[in-house]
Design a protein around this motif. Sequence first.
Motif, PDB file in Angstrom:
ATOM      1  N   THR A   1     -58.949  23.927  24.186  1.00  0.00           N
ATOM      2  CA  THR A   1     -59.255  22.599  24.102  1.00  0.00           C
ATOM      3  C   THR A   1     -59.408  21.970  22.778  1.00  0.00           C
ATOM      4  N   ASN A   2     -59.392  22.854  21.790  1.00  0.00           N
ATOM      5  CA  ASN A   2     -59.225  22.231  20.334  1.00  0.00           C
ATOM      6  C   ASN A   2     -58.641  23.242  19.453  1.00  0.00           C
ATOM      7  N   TYR A   3     -57.479  23.167  19.156  1.00  0.00           N
ATOM      8  CA  TYR A   3     -56.684  24.028  18.255  1.00  0.00           C
ATOM      9  C   TYR A   3     -57.362  24.019  16.829  1.00  0.00           C
ATOM     10  N   SER A   4     -57.772  22.756  16.337  1.00  0.00           N
ATOM     11  CA  SER A   4     -58.128  22.637  15.060  1.00  0.00           C
ATOM     12  C   SER A   4     -59.308  23.581  14.662  1.00  0.00           C
ATOM     13  N   ARG A   5     -60.075  23.918  15.651  1.00  0.00           N
ATOM     14  CA  ARG A   5     -61.200  24.973  15.398  1.00  0.00           C
ATOM     15  C   ARG A   5     -61.046  26.349  15.411  1.00  0.00           C
ATOM     16  N   LEU A   6     -59.689  26.725  15.416  1.00  0.00           N
ATOM     17  CA  LEU A   6     -59.398  28.134  15.465  1.00  0.00           C
ATOM     18  C   LEU A   6     -58.895  28.898  14.262  1.00  0.00           C
ATOM     19  N   THR A   7     -59.268  29.957  14.110  1.00  0.00           N
ATOM     20  CA  THR A   7     -58.660  30.869  12.937  1.00  0.00           C
ATOM     21  C   THR A   7     -57.909  32.047  13.799  1.00  0.00           C
ATOM     22  N   TYR A   8     -56.703  32.449  13.082  1.00  0.00           N
ATOM     23  CA  TYR A   8     -56.042  33.540  13.686  1.00  0.00           C
ATOM     24  C   TYR A   8     -55.709  34.749  12.849  1.00  0.00           C
ATOM     25  N   THR A   9     -55.970  35.806  13.335  1.00  0.00           N
ATOM     26  CA  THR A   9     -55.904  37.092  12.467  1.00  0.00           C
ATOM     27  C   THR A   9     -54.845  38.331  13.418  1.00  0.00           C
ATOM     28  N   PRO A  10     -53.645  38.530  12.995  1.00  0.00           N
ATOM     29  CA  PRO A  10     -52.959  39.443  13.517  1.00  0.00           C
ATOM     30  C   PRO A  10     -53.667  40.825  13.591  1.00  0.00           C
ATOM     31  N   ILE A  11     -53.547  41.462  14.754  1.00  0.00           N
ATOM     32  CA  ILE A  11     -54.432  42.677  14.972  1.00  0.00           C
ATOM     33  C   ILE A  11     -53.602  43.984  15.848  1.00  0.00           C
ATOM     34  N   GLN A  12     -53.727  45.162  15.758  1.00  0.00           N
ATOM     35  CA  GLN A  12     -53.295  45.894  16.585  1.00  0.00           C
ATOM     36  C   GLN A  12     -53.986  46.186  17.923  1.00  0.00           C
ATOM     37  N   PRO A  13     -53.286  46.123  19.016  1.00  0.00           N
ATOM     38  CA  PRO A  13     -54.039  46.570  20.188  1.00  0.00           C
ATOM     39  C   PRO A  13     -54.477  48.098  20.395  1.00  0.00           C
TER      40      PRO A  13
END
Length: 315
Positions: free
Chosen positions: A237-249
């Motif tokens: 609903t609001n991409y401007s409030r997201l932060t992203y971190t690559p992780i391993q499953p």
Amino acid sequence: MTGPRPVLVVTGLYDPTADVVIGELHARGVPIVRFDSGDFPASLSLEAELTSHGMQGRITTPSRTADLAGVRSLYYRRPTGFTFPHLDEQDARFALTQARYGLGGVLASLPDCCYVNHPHRIGDAEFKPSGLAVAARVGLEVPPTLITTSPDAVRAFIKRHGPVIYKPLSNPVYRIDGVSSVVKIAEVAASDIDDRVTGTAHLFQKLVAKTADVRVTVIGRRVFCVRIDSDLLDWRTNYSRLTYTPIQPPPDIESALHRYMDFFGLVFGAFDFCVDADGRWWFLECNPSGQWHWLEPETGLPMSAALADLLERKT
């Protein structure tokens, strides 16, 4: 057929994700034939004959022709629907079904073609109850879920599992004052439930006390996981409030994902999970035609190259 075998890209005119993949394939010298099935038959023609070697013939766009027997891969993204505005209602309905089962059936029957994904497999996997059932079967944890038309069943479910959210089983676009909108995920209380529940099927699910969301993009046998942090119930609903971190499953999650994909016959899937305070991953859904490219510039994960590898048939 002489020359390199083409990749068919079936999608609408505006599809930035497909544009990126097409650019990657062009850079590798792989020929592309792009079209929207919604252009059929006005600017897209079909000639297909069944032979002992499968479908033979061609699809022709205003600028290119594809030999059906020589298609390397088909990237089925988000084509628009067939339309016949010049016909009356009954004739249009007849023409639409002929187009769907004619062009659609031919595209689903190409010999020696890698489908990403096969349109029939997409259709199977888009049923949310099926996806939830298969996720549980392959060992993924799924929040308690109720699908019902009974108000009493919902109230009892909320009493047992609250807090509970409502989620649409599918999400067609509404237009409100000319603006595209969708039905949002929302928390519900027993006092919110009334006889309107009887009007159609509804999905209710226990709300997981999450610490983060995870989008998992599976491309062939490659798995790309991105942790998404926000304070939102639904991060879309609001991409401007997201932060992203690559992780391993976790290993058990990755193996379960491949079992899920194999069950539905998919080679691409966009999975959504949420993670609770104990680190448990809860399966929410898998979109067999989901978006993924916006994550690449945010994380540097080589998803475009992985998808191009799949279509080029390097993997």
